[in-house]
Design a protein around this motif. Structure first.
Motif, PDB file in Angstrom:
ATOM      1  N   UNK A 149      -1.828   0.945   2.133  1.00 51.65           N
ATOM      2  CA  UNK A 149      -1.600  -0.439   2.587  1.00 51.65           C
ATOM      3  C   UNK A 149      -0.886  -0.409   3.929  1.00 51.65           C
ATOM      4  N   UNK A 150       0.203   0.355   3.992  1.00 46.08           N
ATOM      5  CA  UNK A 150       0.959   0.529   5.228  1.00 46.08           C
ATOM      6  C   UNK A 150       1.846   1.758   5.066  1.00 46.08           C
ATOM      7  N   UNK A 151       2.285   2.283   6.204  1.00 43.75           N
ATOM      8  CA  UNK A 151       3.161   3.462   6.202  1.00 43.75           C
ATOM      9  C   UNK A 151       4.152   3.333   7.348  1.00 43.75           C
ATOM     10  N   UNK A 152       5.339   3.940   7.171  1.00 51.20           N
ATOM     11  CA  UNK A 152       6.298   3.977   8.270  1.00 51.20           C
ATOM     12  C   UNK A 152       6.150   5.302   9.018  1.00 51.20           C
ATOM     13  N   UNK A 153       6.875   5.443  10.106  1.00 51.31           N
ATOM     14  CA  UNK A 153       6.751   6.633  10.961  1.00 51.31           C
ATOM     15  C   UNK A 153       7.053   7.910  10.184  1.00 51.31           C
ATOM     16  N   UNK A 154       8.091   7.885   9.376  1.00 48.95           N
ATOM     17  CA  UNK A 154       8.464   9.088   8.612  1.00 48.95           C
ATOM     18  C   UNK A 154       7.356   9.491   7.652  1.00 48.95           C
ATOM     19  N   UNK A 155       6.778   8.522   6.974  1.00 51.06           N
ATOM     20  CA  UNK A 155       5.692   8.822   6.036  1.00 51.06           C
ATOM     21  C   UNK A 155       4.483   9.402   6.770  1.00 51.06           C
ATOM     22  N   UNK A 156       4.172   8.847   7.913  1.00 53.72           N
ATOM     23  CA  UNK A 156       3.038   9.352   8.699  1.00 53.72           C
ATOM     24  C   UNK A 156       3.342  10.751   9.216  1.00 53.72           C
ATOM     25  N   UNK A 157       4.561  10.963   9.708  1.00 54.40           N
ATOM     26  CA  UNK A 157       4.952  12.266  10.270  1.00 54.40           C
ATOM     27  C   UNK A 157       4.895  13.376   9.224  1.00 54.40           C
ATOM     28  N   UNK A 158       5.028  13.043   7.943  1.00 54.16           N
ATOM     29  CA  UNK A 158       4.919  14.053   6.887  1.00 54.16           C
ATOM     30  C   UNK A 158       3.511  14.645   6.813  1.00 54.16           C
ATOM     31  N   UNK A 159       2.522  13.883   7.288  1.00 59.91           N
ATOM     32  CA  UNK A 159       1.119  14.305   7.186  1.00 59.91           C
ATOM     33  C   UNK A 159       0.521  14.766   8.505  1.00 59.91           C
ATOM     34  N   UNK A 160       1.262  14.588   9.587  1.00 60.49           N
ATOM     35  CA  UNK A 160       0.770  14.948  10.915  1.00 60.49           C
ATOM     36  C   UNK A 160       1.705  16.015  11.479  1.00 60.49           C
ATOM     37  N   UNK A 161       1.166  17.143  11.913  1.00 58.18           N
ATOM     38  CA  UNK A 161       2.032  18.231  12.403  1.00 58.18           C
ATOM     39  C   UNK A 161       2.624  17.943  13.781  1.00 58.18           C
ATOM     40  N   UNK A 162       3.360  16.847  13.862  1.00 55.02           N
ATOM     41  CA  UNK A 162       3.983  16.434  15.118  1.00 55.02           C
ATOM     42  C   UNK A 162       5.379  15.904  14.808  1.00 55.02           C
ATOM     43  N   UNK A 163       6.216  15.867  15.824  1.00 51.86           N
ATOM     44  CA  UNK A 163       7.557  15.300  15.651  1.00 51.86           C
ATOM     45  C   UNK A 163       7.463  13.779  15.491  1.00 51.86           C
ATOM     46  N   UNK A 164       8.535  13.199  14.967  1.00 43.15           N
ATOM     47  CA  UNK A 164       8.578  11.735  14.816  1.00 43.15           C
ATOM     48  C   UNK A 164       8.386  11.023  16.155  1.00 43.15           C
ATOM     49  N   UNK A 165       9.057  11.480  17.230  1.00 38.48           N
ATOM     50  CA  UNK A 165       8.837  10.798  18.518  1.00 38.48           C
ATOM     51  C   UNK A 165       7.372  10.860  18.989  1.00 38.48           C
ATOM     52  N   UNK A 166       6.726  11.984  18.749  1.00 37.15           N
ATOM     53  CA  UNK A 166       5.315  12.104  19.138  1.00 37.15           C
ATOM     54  C   UNK A 166       4.448  11.182  18.298  1.00 37.15           C
ATOM     55  N   UNK A 167       4.720  11.124  16.995  1.00 42.40           N
ATOM     56  CA  UNK A 167       3.984  10.205  16.117  1.00 42.40           C
ATOM     57  C   UNK A 167       4.212   8.761  16.580  1.00 42.40           C
ATOM     58  N   UNK A 168       5.457   8.421  16.903  1.00 43.76           N
ATOM     59  CA  UNK A 168       5.771   7.072  17.391  1.00 43.76           C
ATOM     60  C   UNK A 168       4.989   6.744  18.650  1.00 43.76           C
ATOM     61  N   UNK A 169       4.862   7.715  19.535  1.00 44.84           N
ATOM     62  CA  UNK A 169       4.088   7.520  20.769  1.00 44.84           C
ATOM     63  C   UNK A 169       2.627   7.195  20.437  1.00 44.84           C
ATOM     64  N   UNK A 170       2.046   7.954  19.519  1.00 47.63           N
ATOM     65  CA  UNK A 170       0.650   7.704  19.132  1.00 47.63           C
ATOM     66  C   UNK A 170       0.502   6.356  18.428  1.00 47.63           C
TER      67      UNK A 170
END
Length: 106
Positions: free
Chosen positions: A40-61
């Motif tokens: 339904x929705x995810x926050x940055x931390x939840x997304x970052x757990x699945x993407x091999x990138x730092x939180x700031x990089x995930x936030x940028x994307x």
């Protein structure tokens, strides 16, 4: 439909699709989109757990995806939750496919 009118319609659709296509043009953003398809929705931390990138990089994307019109954001407490906003992009893709099908059958 004459050729130049059909071509102009295709060009207009591509122009309107351009931000969406640019947003989807990176493998990390594609992965984020695929994650959000199942949620339904995810926050940055939840997304970052699945993407091999730092939180700031995930936030940028996520910012790029929001700017391209593919995501919306909702604040819940102190967290920002992201969800897909694909309706406009899907409608444009449907229009493009229809136009191409009609032109190819002519």
């Amino acid at each position: 439909m004459n050729e130049s009118m059909g071509n102009q319609k295709v060009i207009n659709i591509f122009e309107n699709l351009s931000p969406y296509l640019q947003g989807l043009g990176d493998p990390v953003r594609q992965r984020i989109i695929s994650l959000l398809i199942d949620q339904e929705s995810m926050n940055v931390s939840q997304i970052a757990e699945h993407v091999p990138m730092s939180r700031p990089t995930v936030s940028h994307h996520l910012k790029i995806l929001r700017q391209s019109g593919l995501l919306s954001v909702q604040k819940k407490g102190t967290e920002m939750y992201y969800k897909l906003e694909f309706n406009d992009a899907i409608e444009l893709i449907k229009q493009l496919v229809h136009l191409v099908e009609v032109e190819c059958q002519s």
